[in-house]
Scaffold this motif. Structure first.
Motif, PDB file in Angstrom:
ATOM      1  N   ALA A   1      12.291  35.805  64.690  1.00  0.00           N
ATOM      2  CA  ALA A   1      11.776  36.949  63.935  1.00  0.00           C
ATOM      3  C   ALA A   1      10.262  36.789  63.829  1.00  0.00           C
ATOM      4  O   ALA A   1       9.764  35.712  63.511  1.00  0.00           O
ATOM      5  CB  ALA A   1      12.407  37.039  62.558  1.00  0.00           C
ATOM      6  N   LEU A   2       9.534  37.870  64.114  1.00  0.00           N
ATOM      7  CA  LEU A   2       8.075  37.838  64.111  1.00  0.00           C
ATOM      8  C   LEU A   2       7.567  39.035  63.325  1.00  0.00           C
ATOM      9  O   LEU A   2       8.047  40.156  63.512  1.00  0.00           O
ATOM     10  CB  LEU A   2       7.547  37.891  65.548  1.00  0.00           C
ATOM     11  CG  LEU A   2       6.040  37.882  65.735  1.00  0.00           C
ATOM     12  CD1 LEU A   2       5.441  36.569  65.248  1.00  0.00           C
ATOM     13  CD2 LEU A   2       5.698  38.119  67.196  1.00  0.00           C
ATOM     14  N   GLY A   3       6.596  38.805  62.444  1.00  0.00           N
ATOM     15  CA  GLY A   3       6.071  39.912  61.655  1.00  0.00           C
ATOM     16  C   GLY A   3       4.934  39.499  60.760  1.00  0.00           C
ATOM     17  O   GLY A   3       4.201  38.553  61.041  1.00  0.00           O
TER      18      GLY A   3
ATOM     19  N   ARG B   1       3.609  38.854  56.589  1.00  0.00           N
ATOM     20  CA  ARG B   1       3.929  38.511  55.201  1.00  0.00           C
ATOM     21  C   ARG B   1       2.668  38.793  54.392  1.00  0.00           C
ATOM     22  O   ARG B   1       1.645  38.161  54.593  1.00  0.00           O
ATOM     23  CB  ARG B   1       4.321  37.035  55.106  1.00  0.00           C
ATOM     24  CG  ARG B   1       4.777  36.589  53.757  1.00  0.00           C
ATOM     25  CD  ARG B   1       5.216  35.119  53.802  1.00  0.00           C
ATOM     26  NE  ARG B   1       5.599  34.692  52.479  1.00  0.00           N
ATOM     27  CZ  ARG B   1       4.764  34.181  51.578  1.00  0.00           C
ATOM     28  NH1 ARG B   1       3.495  34.018  51.865  1.00  0.00           N
ATOM     29  NH2 ARG B   1       5.205  33.828  50.392  1.00  0.00           N
TER      30      ARG B   1
ATOM     31  N   SER C   1       3.790  35.808  60.555  1.00  0.00           N
ATOM     32  CA  SER C   1       4.946  34.994  60.196  1.00  0.00           C
ATOM     33  C   SER C   1       5.950  34.952  61.347  1.00  0.00           C
ATOM     34  O   SER C   1       6.305  35.987  61.914  1.00  0.00           O
ATOM     35  CB  SER C   1       5.607  35.584  58.950  1.00  0.00           C
ATOM     36  OG  SER C   1       6.731  34.831  58.576  1.00  0.00           O
ATOM     37  N   TYR C   2       6.418  33.755  61.674  1.00  0.00           N
ATOM     38  CA  TYR C   2       7.426  33.557  62.713  1.00  0.00           C
ATOM     39  C   TYR C   2       8.562  32.724  62.150  1.00  0.00           C
ATOM     40  O   TYR C   2       8.328  31.685  61.525  1.00  0.00           O
ATOM     41  CB  TYR C   2       6.823  32.851  63.931  1.00  0.00           C
ATOM     42  CG  TYR C   2       7.845  32.458  64.967  1.00  0.00           C
ATOM     43  CD1 TYR C   2       8.470  33.429  65.744  1.00  0.00           C
ATOM     44  CD2 TYR C   2       8.204  31.129  65.149  1.00  0.00           C
ATOM     45  CE1 TYR C   2       9.417  33.070  66.690  1.00  0.00           C
ATOM     46  CE2 TYR C   2       9.147  30.763  66.091  1.00  0.00           C
ATOM     47  CZ  TYR C   2       9.751  31.741  66.863  1.00  0.00           C
ATOM     48  OH  TYR C   2      10.702  31.386  67.792  1.00  0.00           O
TER      49      TYR C   2
ATOM     50  N   GLU D   1      10.201  28.404  59.341  1.00  0.00           N
ATOM     51  CA  GLU D   1       9.251  29.509  59.237  1.00  0.00           C
ATOM     52  C   GLU D   1       7.846  28.937  59.370  1.00  0.00           C
ATOM     53  O   GLU D   1       7.503  27.941  58.740  1.00  0.00           O
ATOM     54  CB  GLU D   1       9.386  30.231  57.899  1.00  0.00           C
ATOM     55  CG  GLU D   1       8.427  31.401  57.782  1.00  0.00           C
ATOM     56  CD  GLU D   1       8.614  32.230  56.520  1.00  0.00           C
ATOM     57  OE1 GLU D   1       7.600  32.719  55.998  1.00  0.00           O
ATOM     58  OE2 GLU D   1       9.760  32.373  56.063  1.00  0.00           O
TER      59      GLU D   1
ATOM     60  N   ASP E   1       3.715  30.181  59.334  1.00  0.00           N
ATOM     61  CA  ASP E   1       2.835  31.270  58.932  1.00  0.00           C
ATOM     62  C   ASP E   1       1.381  30.871  59.145  1.00  0.00           C
ATOM     63  O   ASP E   1       0.976  29.767  58.776  1.00  0.00           O
ATOM     64  CB  ASP E   1       3.043  31.619  57.452  1.00  0.00           C
ATOM     65  CG  ASP E   1       4.471  32.049  57.153  1.00  0.00           C
ATOM     66  OD1 ASP E   1       5.020  32.834  57.929  1.00  0.00           O
ATOM     67  OD2 ASP E   1       5.018  31.590  56.140  1.00  0.00           O
TER      68      ASP E   1
ATOM     69  N   GLY F   1       7.496  40.643  53.064  1.00  0.00           N
ATOM     70  CA  GLY F   1       7.473  40.402  54.497  1.00  0.00           C
ATOM     71  C   GLY F   1       8.226  41.473  55.255  1.00  0.00           C
ATOM     72  O   GLY F   1       9.214  42.032  54.772  1.00  0.00           O
TER      73      GLY F   1
ATOM     74  N   ARG G   1       9.579  41.785  59.381  1.00  0.00           N
ATOM     75  CA  ARG G   1       9.655  41.077  60.653  1.00  0.00           C
ATOM     76  C   ARG G   1      10.562  41.816  61.628  1.00  0.00           C
ATOM     77  O   ARG G   1      11.546  42.426  61.225  1.00  0.00           O
ATOM     78  CB  ARG G   1      10.188  39.658  60.451  1.00  0.00           C
ATOM     79  CG  ARG G   1       9.284  38.775  59.636  1.00  0.00           C
ATOM     80  CD  ARG G   1       9.907  37.410  59.380  1.00  0.00           C
ATOM     81  NE  ARG G   1       9.110  36.651  58.442  1.00  0.00           N
ATOM     82  CZ  ARG G   1       9.251  36.718  57.123  1.00  0.00           C
ATOM     83  NH1 ARG G   1      10.174  37.488  56.591  1.00  0.00           N
ATOM     84  NH2 ARG G   1       8.483  35.996  56.345  1.00  0.00           N
TER      85      ARG G   1
ATOM     86  N   LYS H   1      13.243  41.274  64.520  1.00  0.00           N
ATOM     87  CA  LYS H   1      14.193  40.226  64.917  1.00  0.00           C
ATOM     88  C   LYS H   1      14.536  40.367  66.396  1.00  0.00           C
ATOM     89  O   LYS H   1      14.764  41.479  66.878  1.00  0.00           O
ATOM     90  CB  LYS H   1      15.478  40.327  64.101  1.00  0.00           C
ATOM     91  CG  LYS H   1      15.265  40.216  62.610  1.00  0.00           C
ATOM     92  CD  LYS H   1      16.552  40.231  61.822  1.00  0.00           C
ATOM     93  CE  LYS H   1      17.482  41.341  62.219  1.00  0.00           C
ATOM     94  NZ  LYS H   1      18.746  41.368  61.529  1.00  0.00           N
TER      95      LYS H   1
END
Length: 164
Positions: free
Chosen positions: A27-29, A31, A43-44, A55, A57, A158, A160, A162
Motif C-alpha cells: 500500500a502506497l500513499g 499520511r 507512506s508505504y 510501515e 514513512d 492516511g 493509500r 493498495k
C-alpha cells in the motif's frame, strides 16, 4: 451428538471469520498530520502475514519557525473489526533533521525517536483504497533541542492505494 458437531463447526467457522484480514501485500500513499506543525509523509506499507506488516514513512513538518524532515519505520499488528474495518497497533522509530529560524536566531540538528502507533483503518471493497486515522506518540532523543519536552503526539489521516 449432532448438536455438538454442529456447534463445533460453527465455532471453527467463527474463528476463521474473526481471523480473516484485509491486509494488502503493498500500500502506497500519504499520511497527513500535525506534530509540531502541519506536515505530510509518503507512506508505504508492506504486508508480512495476515496479521502483521511493516510501515515506512518519509515526512516533513513545517511550522512558523521550525522545519523538519524525518524517516520512520514501524512494525504493526492488525486486527479485524468488521466489514473492511481494522484496527492496528505498532512500535518502531526513526531519525530526522530540523532547523529553527526566529528573529535572526538560528539553530539546527538531528534527532532519533522511538514511536508507538495505534489506529483504525477502512479498506474499500470496490476500489483498492485504504483510509486510516492513527495516533503516533513519538519520544525524541536529541541533545540539540528539537523539542523542549522530548515528546510529540502525531495525529494523522492516511490514504493509500493498495496493490499486490
Amino acid at each position: 451428538m449432532k448438536k455438538l458437531i454442529l456447534f463445533t463447526f460453527m465455532l471453527i467457522g467463527l474463528a476463521f471469520n474473526l481471523q480473516a484480514q484485509d491486509i494488502s501485500k503493498n500500500a502506497l500513499g500519504l499520511r497527513l498530520g500535525n506534530n509540531d506543525g502541519f506536515g505530510g509523509e509518503v507512506s508505504y506499507q508492506r504486508g508480512l502475514s495476515k496479521n502483521n506488516r511493516l510501515e515506512f514513512d518519509l515526512g516533513w513538518r513545517n511550522s512558523n519557525y521550525v522545519n523538519a524532515i524525518k524517516i520512520a519505520g514501524l512494525y504493526q499488528w492488525v486486527w479485524n473489526i468488521d466489514n473492511g474495518f481494522n484496527w492496528y497497533a505498532g512500535v518502531g522509530g526513526g531519525l530526522g533533521s530540523w532547523n529553527y529560524n526566529y528573529n535572526g536566531i538560528k539553530n539546527n540538528g538531528t534527532f532519533l525517536f522511538g514511536a508507538g502507533d495505534i489506529g483504525i483503518e477502512y479498506n474499500f471493497k470496490e476500489v483498492p483504497i485504504q483510509l486510516s486515522l492513527d495516533l503516533r506518540p513519538e519520544l525524541y532523543f536529541s541533545d540539540s533541542g528539537y523539542r523542549d519536552n522530548n515528546f510529540g503526539p502525531d495525529l494523522a489521516l492516511g490514504i493509500r492505494y493498495k496493490f499486490d
